[in-house]
Write an enzyme that holds these catalytic residues in place. Sequence first.
Site, PDB file in Angstrom:
ATOM      1  N   HIS A 124       0.859  -1.188   0.000  1.00 13.32           N
ATOM      2  CA  HIS A 124       0.000   0.000   0.000  1.00 13.32           C
ATOM      3  C   HIS A 124       0.901   1.247   0.000  1.00 13.32           C
ATOM      4  CE1 HIS A 124      -2.916   2.911   1.656  1.00 13.32           C
ATOM      5  NE2 HIS A 124      -3.869   2.039   1.383  1.00 13.32           N
ATOM      6  N   ASP A 202       2.727  -4.260   8.552  1.00 15.90           N
ATOM      7  CA  ASP A 202       1.502  -3.500   8.336  1.00 15.90           C
ATOM      8  C   ASP A 202       0.329  -4.471   8.496  1.00 15.90           C
ATOM      9  OD1 ASP A 202      -0.765  -2.349   7.279  1.00 15.90           O
ATOM     10  OD2 ASP A 202       0.196  -1.606   5.455  1.00 15.90           O
ATOM     11  N   GLN A 205      -4.759  -5.019   7.067  1.00 15.20           N
ATOM     12  CA  GLN A 205      -5.687  -6.041   6.580  1.00 15.20           C
ATOM     13  C   GLN A 205      -5.593  -7.323   7.397  1.00 15.20           C
ATOM     14  OE1 GLN A 205      -8.005  -5.558   4.336  1.00 15.20           O
ATOM     15  NE2 GLN A 205      -7.309  -3.522   3.746  1.00 15.20           N
ATOM     16  N   LYS A 228     -10.768  -0.719  10.243  1.00 14.18           N
ATOM     17  CA  LYS A 228     -10.852  -1.984   9.513  1.00 14.18           C
ATOM     18  C   LYS A 228     -11.096  -3.151  10.469  1.00 14.18           C
ATOM     19  CE  LYS A 228      -7.739  -0.198   6.000  1.00 14.18           C
ATOM     20  NZ  LYS A 228      -8.300  -0.092   4.651  1.00 14.18           N
ATOM     21  N   CYS A 366      -4.663   2.036  -3.869  1.00 14.55           N
ATOM     22  CA  CYS A 366      -3.447   2.626  -3.282  1.00 14.55           C
ATOM     23  C   CYS A 366      -2.243   1.704  -3.420  1.00 14.55           C
ATOM     24  CB  CYS A 366      -3.647   3.008  -1.812  1.00 14.55           C
ATOM     25  SG  CYS A 366      -4.943   4.209  -1.537  1.00 14.55           S
TER      26      CYS A 366
HETATM   27  N1  PMP Z   1      -1.966  -0.628   4.574  1.00  8.65           N
HETATM   28  C1  PMP Z   1      -2.883  -1.464   4.094  1.00  8.65           C
HETATM   29  C2  PMP Z   1      -2.475  -2.869   3.742  1.00  8.65           C
HETATM   30  C3  PMP Z   1      -4.204  -1.032   3.947  1.00  8.65           C
HETATM   31  O1  PMP Z   1      -5.131  -1.869   3.468  1.00  8.65           O
HETATM   32  C4  PMP Z   1      -4.556   0.291   4.307  1.00  8.65           C
HETATM   33  C5  PMP Z   1      -5.966   0.809   4.121  1.00  8.65           C
HETATM   34  N2  PMP Z   1      -6.463   0.608   2.809  1.00  8.65           N
HETATM   35  C6  PMP Z   1      -3.563   1.119   4.813  1.00  8.65           C
HETATM   36  C7  PMP Z   1      -2.279   0.624   4.945  1.00  8.65           C
HETATM   37  C8  PMP Z   1      -3.840   2.525   5.238  1.00  8.65           C
HETATM   38  O2  PMP Z   1      -4.712   2.527   6.325  1.00  8.65           O
HETATM   39  P1  PMP Z   1      -5.395   3.873   6.836  1.00  8.65           P
HETATM   40  O3  PMP Z   1      -5.923   4.571   5.609  1.00  8.65           O
HETATM   41  O4  PMP Z   1      -6.474   3.416   7.752  1.00  8.65           O
HETATM   42  O5  PMP Z   1      -4.343   4.672   7.526  1.00  8.65           O
END
Ligand code: PMP
Length: 408
Positions: A124, A202, A205, A228, A366
């Site tokens: 991401h 991270d 997920q 999430k 993203c």
């Molecule tokens: N890393 C991963 C693997 C994600 O899925 C996400 C959210 N799509 C993020 C980072 C970023 O999370 P947040 O927007 O809640 O800060």
Amino acid sequence: SKYFDVDLARADFPLLAQEVNGQPLVYLDNAATTQKPRAVIQALAHYYQMDNSNVHRGAHAVADRATRAFEAARSRVARFINAEQVEEVIWTRGTTESINLVAQTFGRMVLNEGDVVLVPVSEHHANIVPWQMVAQARGARVISIPLTPTCDIDLEAFDALLAQHSVKIVAVNQVSNALGTINPVADMIARAKAAGAAVLIDGAQGVAHSSVDVQALGADFYVFSGHKLYGPTGIGVLWGKKDLLDAMPPYQGGGEMIETVSFDGTTYNQVPFKFEAGTPNIAGAIGLAAAIEYLEGVGIDNAVAHEESLMHYLLDAVAEMTHVQRVGSPQRSVGIFSFLVPGTHPSDIGMLLDQQGVAIRTGHHCTQPLMQYLNAPGTARASLSFYNTRNDVDAFVQALDKACRLLV
Ligand code: PMP
């Protein structure tokens, strides 16, 4: 394990019981954000109705209640991820802020000219850009770990990169948000540690799809977002090893993070407060604790088992659909189905599904470097939660079939 009834679980989520575009809502965008159970909504309302106060500073009963609830939420998170010490849990706005915090403090501390941060191609943007920013400031480099043709992380290439460069940090997601792949993080942590690199996982997920034990995992940092995990937006967690957190410089300056301030010099508070400048998201922390309590009531094993069986059901159904191509690793994945319908644009699929009440996500998720690797403008992605039903999957498959007939 505990008794699990999907209809009972679903009834705890008021948002799901609505119509969209004249159809019952089928919410399959859980990897973007999960819906909130009534227990979380009520915890937020209760806090603002009865306990709202600033924390750690008041000399009165309501402030004392707010502080106790806020710190109890930290303890609940610590237990949930099996942190050794509650001080290792730092509140942030979410995964993105947690990674920026680590990059700007730990990253600044350990990266020097010529050093390397390794990040898989499939990450991401939140786990790429903060490292690029600190690397640029320190004269270090971010190098990507390539993927195999099936979009798994290439572990041989990873080993070669570890051997070849002065790698100080490895940052990798537990589960890919774009593909659903469960990455071999335990193996990667072991390899990185053997090479002397620190590891950030991270868990954005991963956290909702497995029970997390940060001590068993062996990483240095584990980060996730409340939203999430059935909790509120604007609250997240950075877990770090206590000795590293103690050694790291502060992130933002302000109230709460200090011990004493004078124009001759300022000293900093202890962890976790050293990293929590300013009035925190008190309600968010309390809401996240309520979400964890709710999820533990459902049983994380029940949730995972239900999602897995629903994913099999979905994969069986779409296997019949000749136009639909799954994107990503055929290896073990969570309930994330990323796909393409060749000859169509993912956003057209998303629009036609939305017209039929089915909410999915389309686009690059993203993960632009991954999309470049796939040579795709983006994908369509349906992502499951434990409150989804076979009915939801049937509706998705029917809507997708109709979309294919219109577009292909
Ligand atoms: N890393 C991963 C693997 C994600 O899925 C996400 C959210 N799509 C993020 C980072 C970023 O999370 P947040 O927007 O809640 O800060």
